[in-house]
Design a protein around this motif. Structure first.
Motif, PDB file in Angstrom:
ATOM      1  N   ARG A  32      14.012  20.622  11.895  1.00 17.61           N
ATOM      2  CA  ARG A  32      12.723  20.120  12.318  1.00 17.61           C
ATOM      3  C   ARG A  32      11.755  21.496  12.362  1.00 17.61           C
ATOM      4  O   ARG A  32      12.189  22.254  13.142  1.00 17.61           O
ATOM      5  N   ASP A  33      10.838  20.964  11.726  1.00 16.09           N
ATOM      6  CA  ASP A  33       9.706  22.338  11.658  1.00 16.09           C
ATOM      7  C   ASP A  33       8.739  21.683  12.939  1.00 16.09           C
ATOM      8  O   ASP A  33       8.745  20.639  13.303  1.00 16.09           O
ATOM      9  N   HIS A  34       8.097  22.593  13.324  1.00 19.97           N
ATOM     10  CA  HIS A  34       7.138  22.246  14.288  1.00 19.97           C
ATOM     11  C   HIS A  34       5.486  22.966  13.721  1.00 19.97           C
ATOM     12  O   HIS A  34       5.345  24.227  14.058  1.00 19.97           O
ATOM     13  N   THR A  39      -0.139  24.528  10.439  1.00 26.45           N
ATOM     14  CA  THR A  39       0.271  25.810  10.009  1.00 26.45           C
ATOM     15  C   THR A  39       1.281  25.747   9.202  1.00 26.45           C
ATOM     16  O   THR A  39       1.711  24.489   8.717  1.00 26.45           O
ATOM     17  N   GLY A  40       1.778  26.715   8.679  1.00 26.31           N
ATOM     18  CA  GLY A  40       2.849  26.856   7.725  1.00 26.31           C
ATOM     19  C   GLY A  40       4.196  26.429   8.458  1.00 26.31           C
ATOM     20  O   GLY A  40       5.090  26.089   7.896  1.00 26.31           O
ATOM     21  N   GLY A  41       4.150  26.527   9.846  1.00 26.74           N
ATOM     22  CA  GLY A  41       5.554  26.257  10.596  1.00 26.74           C
ATOM     23  C   GLY A  41       5.424  27.399  11.668  1.00 26.74           C
ATOM     24  O   GLY A  41       5.536  28.403  11.410  1.00 26.74           O
ATOM     25  N   TYR A  68       7.249  16.363  -0.951  1.00 30.06           N
ATOM     26  CA  TYR A  68       8.227  17.270  -1.554  1.00 30.06           C
ATOM     27  C   TYR A  68       7.906  18.755  -1.574  1.00 30.06           C
ATOM     28  O   TYR A  68       6.391  19.002  -1.841  1.00 30.06           O
ATOM     29  N   ASN A  69       8.716  19.660  -1.210  1.00 29.30           N
ATOM     30  CA  ASN A  69       8.644  20.926  -1.777  1.00 29.30           C
ATOM     31  C   ASN A  69       9.698  21.546  -2.527  1.00 29.30           C
ATOM     32  O   ASN A  69      10.630  20.849  -2.709  1.00 29.30           O
ATOM     33  N   ALA A  70       9.202  22.353  -3.434  1.00 31.37           N
ATOM     34  CA  ALA A  70      10.259  22.915  -4.758  1.00 31.37           C
ATOM     35  C   ALA A  70      11.038  23.906  -4.287  1.00 31.37           C
ATOM     36  O   ALA A  70      11.309  24.679  -5.122  1.00 31.37           O
ATOM     37  N   ARG A  71      11.449  24.348  -2.878  1.00 36.18           N
ATOM     38  CA  ARG A  71      11.816  25.672  -2.592  1.00 36.18           C
ATOM     39  C   ARG A  71      12.227  25.418  -1.116  1.00 36.18           C
ATOM     40  O   ARG A  71      11.924  24.337  -0.408  1.00 36.18           O
ATOM     41  N   PHE A  72      12.917  26.483  -0.680  1.00 36.15           N
ATOM     42  CA  PHE A  72      13.262  26.769   0.963  1.00 36.15           C
ATOM     43  C   PHE A  72      11.891  26.433   1.557  1.00 36.15           C
ATOM     44  O   PHE A  72      10.741  26.836   1.262  1.00 36.15           O
ATOM     45  N   GLY A  73      12.151  25.846   2.784  1.00 38.57           N
ATOM     46  CA  GLY A  73      10.997  25.859   3.729  1.00 38.57           C
ATOM     47  C   GLY A  73      10.790  27.025   4.527  1.00 38.57           C
ATOM     48  O   GLY A  73      11.795  27.780   4.461  1.00 38.57           O
ATOM     49  N   ASP A  74       9.539  27.463   4.719  1.00 40.42           N
ATOM     50  CA  ASP A  74       9.504  28.554   5.724  1.00 40.42           C
ATOM     51  C   ASP A  74       8.860  28.139   7.177  1.00 40.42           C
ATOM     52  O   ASP A  74       7.466  27.476   6.714  1.00 40.42           O
ATOM     53  N   PRO A  75       9.258  27.987   8.142  1.00 42.44           N
ATOM     54  CA  PRO A  75      10.533  28.813   8.490  1.00 42.44           C
ATOM     55  C   PRO A  75      11.837  28.364   8.792  1.00 42.44           C
ATOM     56  O   PRO A  75      12.655  28.538   9.136  1.00 42.44           O
ATOM     57  N   GLU A  76      12.142  27.205   7.757  1.00 44.67           N
ATOM     58  CA  GLU A  76      13.268  26.333   7.969  1.00 44.67           C
ATOM     59  C   GLU A  76      14.319  27.284   7.237  1.00 44.67           C
ATOM     60  O   GLU A  76      15.445  27.170   8.010  1.00 44.67           O
ATOM     61  N   ALA A  77      14.242  28.121   6.412  1.00 47.12           N
ATOM     62  CA  ALA A  77      15.282  28.803   5.727  1.00 47.12           C
ATOM     63  C   ALA A  77      15.824  29.828   6.982  1.00 47.12           C
ATOM     64  O   ALA A  77      16.739  30.189   7.058  1.00 47.12           O
TER      65      ALA A  77
HETATM   66  N1  GLY Z   1       7.692  24.727   6.912  1.00 43.36           N
HETATM   67  C1  GLY Z   1       6.881  24.041   5.813  1.00 43.36           C
HETATM   68  C2  GLY Z   1       7.041  24.371   4.379  1.00 43.36           C
HETATM   69  O1  GLY Z   1       7.729  25.244   4.119  1.00 43.36           O
HETATM   70  O2  GLY Z   1       6.350  23.718   3.493  1.00 43.36           O
END
Ligand code: GLY
Ligand code: AMP
Length: 423
Positions: free
Chosen positions: A215-217, A229-231, A288-297
Motif C-alpha cells: 500500500r502506497d501513500h 506525489t509519486g508516493g 495499470y502501470n507497466a513496471r515496478f512501483g516507486d516506492p513499492e519496489a
Molecule cells: N507508487 C506509484 C507508482 O509507482 O506509480
C-alpha cells in the motif's frame, strides 16, 4: 553477466541492489543512475529517455541484459529497440506498456474485456469535457476525477470537489498544457470509494506471479492531505487484502488482463502493476502501470528471497519461475525535499547516512555525489528508508526510530505511514 539498468530513482536503486546480489551478475551499470547506484557499479551518463544512445551503449559495452525499470523508456520503446538490436531486455514492449502510457487505452481495454474499473469518458475538446463534468454535478457530494491521458510523473490525476474546480483543472490540462502533451486528452471518471492496494505481479504474458500486496501513500502530507506525489511511503503486506480478495482479483482482473493483452497481440512480459480500489462492489482497477512501483519496489525487494536476475531472465525467456518471498513485513518511508511535489531546491548536503543502522536499507532516489564523495540532494524524493519486521508495527517502529538521523535542509517525511493498519 553485464547488466544495464535504465533509470535513476529509488526503485532503480532497490532493483540494482537486488540484482547486484545475484551470482549471475558480474557487472552492473546504471543509466543515468543516482548517488546510491554509484556505489553498486558504473554509471553511464545517458538519460533514460535516450533510447538510441542506450542501445548503442549496450551493444558497444558487452551488455548481456537490459533492465528497463521506469515508465518513460518503456513508453518510448526501449525494449523493442533492444530486441531489434539483438539484445535481451526485461520489460514490456511499447505496445504492451500502453496500459500505462495511455489511460484512454487502458480504460478502453478494460471495457472490452469486462475488467472492473470506474465508469468514464474520454475527451479531446475542452468545452465538451466541461459540459460532461457539469452533467456529473459534483454538488451532490461525489467528486469528479480528471486524469491526463499520458504519463505525468504520478501527478496527472486530480480529484475535484466542485464544478468550478473541475473547470479550472480541465482548462489547465487541456488548454494551458499543465502536463504538456499528456493532458491534451483527458479521462473523466466516476469517483470510487474504498481502500487502495497495489498488486504487483511478474508475468511472462501467460503465467502470472503476484508479489505480496503493498500500500502506497500518495498524498504529500500526513492524514492523506496535500497533493498527489509519486508516493511517500509503502507498507507490505496489506492486512485487509485477504486471500479471498486476492483470488477474486486473480479471476476478475489479473488473468483477464494478461489474456486480453495476448488476444490483442500485445502480450505483456515484465512487471505488471495493478492499482486497485477495494470498493463495496468488489475490487476495481484504478490504473495499470507497466513496471515496478516507486516506492513499492523499495518495500518489496528486501522481502524477495529468490534471485531477481534469475527471475527476470526466466520471465524474459517465457520460462516458468517460482518466486519465493519472506513472510515478514516491510515498511518504507520516503524523505523528500521541502516543497515536493511542487517547486523544491536541490544541491543540499545530506548528513547522517552513516548513523543509520544496518537493519535499515537506505535506497537513494534524488541524490548525487560530489567530487569529495559527499551526498547532495538532486530531486524531490531523496531517500527511502526501509526496514523489515516480524509485524508491520515492528518494521514501522524501526524506520521511525532512526529516520531523524538523516538530515538535509528542508527535509520532510510523512509520520503516519501504515498508521491506519494494525497487524
Ligand atoms: N507508487 C506509484 C507508482 O509507482 O506509480
Ligand atoms: P492515478 O494517477 O490514476 O494512480 O491516481 C492517483 C490517485 O488518485 C489514486 O491513488 C487514487 O487515490 C486517486 N484516484 C484515481 N482515480 C480515482 C477514482 N476513480 N476514484 C477515486 N480515487 C481515484
Amino acid at each position: 553477466m553485464h547488466i544495464l539498468l535504465v533509470g535513476g530513482g529509488g526503485r532503480e536503486h532497490a532493483i540494482g541492489w537486488k540484482l547486484a546480489q545475484s551470482k549471475l551478475c558480474s557487472k552492473l551499470t546504471s543509466a543515468p543512475g543516482n548517488g546510491g547506484l554509484a556505489a553498486l557499479g558504473e554509471r553511464a551518463p545517458i538519460r533514460a529517455t535516450e533510447i538510441t544512445k542506450l542501445v548503442e551503449y549496450a551493444k558497444t559495452h558487452g551488455v548481456d541484459f537490459v533492465v528497463a525499470a521506469s515508465d518513460d523508456p518503456l513508453a518510448l520503446g526501449l525494449v523493442d529497440a533492444c530486441k531489434a538490436a539483438g539484445l535481451r531486455a526485461f520489460g514490456p514492449t511499447k505496445a504492451a506498456a500502453e496500459l500505462e502510457w495511455s489511460k484512454a487505452f487502458a480504460k478502453g481495454f478494460m471495457k472490452r474485456h469486462g475488467i472492473p474499473t470506474a465508469s468514464y469518458e474520454v475527451f479531446t475538446d475542452c468545452d465538451e469535457a466541461v459540459a460532461y463534468a457539469r452533467s456529473m454535478d459534483p454538488s451532490e457530494g461525489k467528486p469528479i476525477v480528471i486524469k491526463a491521458d499520458g504519463l505525468a510523473v504520478g501527478k496527472g490525476a486530480v480529484i475535484t470537489k466542485s464544478i468550478g474546480e473541475a473547470e479550472v483543472t480541465l482548462r489547465e490540462m487541456m488548454l494551458d498544457a499543465k502536463f504538456g502533451e499528456s493532458g491534451k486528452r483527458v479521462v473523466i471518471e466516476e469517483y470510487m470509494t474504498g481502500r487502495e492496494v497495489t498488486a504487483l505481479c511478474f508475468t511472462d504474458g501467460e503465467r502470472i506471479y503476484p508479489m505480496p500486496p503493498s500500500r502506497d501513500h500518495k498524498r504529500a502530507l500526513d492524514g492523506d492531505l496535500g497533493t498527489n506525489t509519486g508516493g511517500m511511503g509503502v507498507i507490505t503486506p496489506v492486512p485487509d487484502y485477504t486471500t479471498e480478495i486476492a483470488e477474486r482479483c486473480m479471476r476478475e482482473i489479473f488473468l483477464p488482463t494478461t489474456d486480453g493483452m495476448r488476444q490483442e497481440g500485445r502480450s505483456f512480459s515484465g512487471v505488471l502493476y495493478f492499482e486497485l480500489m477495494l470498493t463495496p462492489d468488489g475490487p476495481k482497477v484504478i490504473e495499470y502501470n507497466a513496471r515496478f512501483g516507486d516506492p513499492e519496489a523499495q518495500a518489496l525487494l528486501p522481502l524477495l528471497e529468490s534471485d531477481l536476475l534469475e527471475l527476470m531472465l526466466a520471465i524474459e525467456a517465457g520460462e516458468p519461475v517460482t518466486p519465493v518471498w519472506s513472510d515478514e513485513a516491510c515498511a518504507c518511508v520516503v524523505v523528500a525535499s521541502g516543497g515536493y511535489p511542487d517547486a523544491y531546491q536541490t544541491g543540499k548536503p545530506i548528513s547522517g547516512l552513516d548513523k543509520i543502522p544496518s537493519e535499515i536499507v537506505v535506497f537513494h532516489a534524488g541524490t548525487s555525489v560530489d567530487a569529495a564523495g559527499n551526498y547532495l540532494t538532486s530531486g524531490g524524493r531523496v531517500l527511502s528508508l526501509c526496514a523489515k519486521g516480524k509485524t508491520l508495527d515492528d518494521a514501522l517502529r524501526t524506520v521511525y526510530r532512526h529516520i531523524d538521523k538523516v538530515r538535509f535542509e528542508g527535509a520532510f517525511y510523512r509520520k503516519d505511514i501504515g498508521k491506519r493498519v494494525t497487524v
